[in-house]
Design an enzyme around this catalytic site. Structure first.
Site, PDB file in Angstrom:
ATOM      1  N   SER A  41       0.817  -1.397   0.043  1.00 43.87           N
ATOM      2  CA  SER A  41       0.233  -0.082   0.110  1.00 43.87           C
ATOM      3  C   SER A  41       0.980   1.053  -0.306  1.00 43.87           C
ATOM      4  O   SER A  41       1.575   1.985  -1.166  1.00 43.87           O
ATOM      5  CB  SER A  41      -1.115  -0.302   1.293  1.00 43.87           C
ATOM      6  OG  SER A  41      -2.385   1.007   0.694  1.00 43.87           O
ATOM      7  N   ASP A  78      -9.858  -5.970  -2.984  1.00 43.35           N
ATOM      8  CA  ASP A  78      -9.549  -4.212  -1.964  1.00 43.35           C
ATOM      9  C   ASP A  78     -10.443  -3.643  -1.901  1.00 43.35           C
ATOM     10  O   ASP A  78     -10.848  -2.223  -2.966  1.00 43.35           O
ATOM     11  CB  ASP A  78      -7.860  -4.259  -2.956  1.00 43.35           C
ATOM     12  CG  ASP A  78      -7.562  -3.317  -1.858  1.00 43.35           C
ATOM     13  OD1 ASP A  78      -7.662  -2.128  -1.531  1.00 43.35           O
ATOM     14  OD2 ASP A  78      -6.480  -3.445  -1.864  1.00 43.35           O
ATOM     15  N   HIS A 118      -7.370  -5.748   1.158  1.00 44.52           N
ATOM     16  CA  HIS A 118      -6.316  -5.220   1.402  1.00 44.52           C
ATOM     17  C   HIS A 118      -5.468  -5.726   2.300  1.00 44.52           C
ATOM     18  O   HIS A 118      -4.319  -4.965   2.454  1.00 44.52           O
ATOM     19  CB  HIS A 118      -6.533  -3.681   1.321  1.00 44.52           C
ATOM     20  CG  HIS A 118      -5.495  -2.200   1.416  1.00 44.52           C
ATOM     21  ND1 HIS A 118      -5.129  -2.370  -0.056  1.00 44.52           N
ATOM     22  CD2 HIS A 118      -5.129  -1.995   2.701  1.00 44.52           C
ATOM     23  CE1 HIS A 118      -4.114  -1.154   0.179  1.00 44.52           C
ATOM     24  NE2 HIS A 118      -3.726  -0.758   1.579  1.00 44.52           N
TER      25      HIS A 118
END
Lengths: 277, 277
Positions: free
Chosen positions: B146, B222, B255
């Site tokens: 991320s 996600d 995620h």
């Protein structure tokens, strides 16, 4: 049963669930990993019982079991270690009360009403798992860590034939012989030590209970080894009784999930071999 | 450097350390996994940069990298994501200030004094790793998740030749093009968007920066994909620029570390292949 969360992981689905337990009189949470499988197929089940202070979350996050469970097609069930909630009595210590159910059915007040982890794990939760998941309950294995290793061994020993395989990571092998066990069983069961024998793996073996085989891993750098875990008592009990057991002392490993995760895939494979259709 | 903890795991040693950083002016913690190795041997290093809200601990506990790192003989370094401490300014949001350093050197007040994560990761911490661990700094790879995927990509793109391999899990590919990036870079660097290009993987590629290859995994489930991550912008930038890249959309993954841990062993193997002596 209510779904708390589901996350796709390692080619399967990691779920967290909760339900109202009749045994504990509380809401209970647990996690289940189900590998991808053919529609209608039933998969063997590996139970994992956690140690003092833990919930389902510790092994679910840190246990590193999913890759092996997906590879071998094994469902992994991780219950909580005690009832929870404001109505549930507790103790100041980390080793009694909430987070420390010891997989016992309490007979003493104020614990008897809610602390029914033996019946919860042996009877209520398996029925729910059988109903809600693609689980072949004729193919069950059980493992656990520390207090949960005690749980795995004693539950398997008391329920002959139910579990095809039993293993443990750094188990408490004899609550009769260590401070954790003495505190918990005095509190939950009372001072009559003869009544503790059904909660003591060594005593159960001495009294004639058997499992097909067992696999134990224990770290040599585990700070609880000498005072609480006393692995040698299990070695001696197995040898004396002719109980087949593989008990491995792992050099330099401690009591943490850094240890458990190291040997988890090996345990899953060992169970899977014994849980084949 | 001070040792916070060491735990034997997966045939190596997982350590957590802290040191006083000259760049951030604070104490900084990080974790390092060192596989067992021959005395005097130097091992390649894989950097892992974490995402928003994380410390070194998240990947250290949940990342499932140790078995693969031990197998391939790779040191794994996980830094923190920002300076910490009472003297360090913060923001109410989870996506700015503490836990959200964005791997940038801040130029704006009140951030400029402590938020120097670019220099910390690019210069100060590598020098410490080279000094304190059996690390072959000629063989470095970098990855991240991320915000940390953004860090890995931009640091590798800006430092041509330093990293033999770069990969990312669900990276922020273009801070210029998403709310997380706009908030962070406005705050740390100021409103002049041209200055942001060195903190934007897509812009760096557009401006001529290159890496030998890259491996990206991104979950299709996600929740940040559409608004923040925008993987397609990286695909387009790589295609347009002739930058070699393997960008994999992973069906049903989200995620979380349930996603990261699934593909971690594959990333470690991919880096190890490129980090061979």
């Amino acid at each position: 049963m209510e779904t708390v969360s589901t996350n796709r992981s390692h080619g399967g689905m990691q779920g967290v669930y909760k339900h109202q337990s009749a045994e504990t009189g509380t809401e209970m949470a647990f996690s289940v990993f189900v590998p991808d499988h053919a529609p209608g197929a039933k998969l063997p089940v590996l139970w994992y019982l956690s140690g003092l202070t833990c919930t389902h979350a510790n092994v679910t996050e840190k246990g590193e079991f999913r890759a092996a469970c997906a590879q071998h097609g094994v469902i992994f069930v991780a219950p909580d270690t005690s009832p929870r909630g404001d109505d549930v009595p507790d103790d100041e210590g980390y080793d009694f009360g909430k987070g420390a159910g010891f997989y016992a059915d309490a007979t003493q007040e104020p614990w008897a009403k809610h602390f029914r982890m033996r019946s919860y794990i042996e009877t209520e939760l398996p029925a729910l798992i059988a109903q809600q998941f693609p689980a072949d309950m004729a193919r069950q294995g059980i493992t656990g860590h520390s207090m949960g290793g005690h749980g795995a061994l004693t539950i398997a020993l008391r329920n002959a034939g139910r579990f095809r395989s039993v293993s443990a990571f750094s188990p408490i092998v004899s609550p009769l012989s260590c401070p954790w066990g003495e505190k918990a069983l005095t509190g939950y069961i009372g001072g009559e030590r003869a009544a503790w024998r059904e909660y003591d793996a060594c005593a159960l073996i001495e009294d004639g209970a058997r499992v097909p085989d067992m696999l134990i891993d224990q770290g040599t750098a585990d700070g609880f080894l000498e005072e609480q875990l006393k692995t040698h008592l299990l070695s001696e009990a197995c040898e004396k009784a002719g109980q087949s057991a593989t008990i491995r002392m792992q050099e330099g490993y401690d009591h943490s999930y850094y240890f458990i995760s190291t040997f988890m895939a090996g345990h899953v494979a060992w169970h899977a071999e014994r849980l084949k259709a």
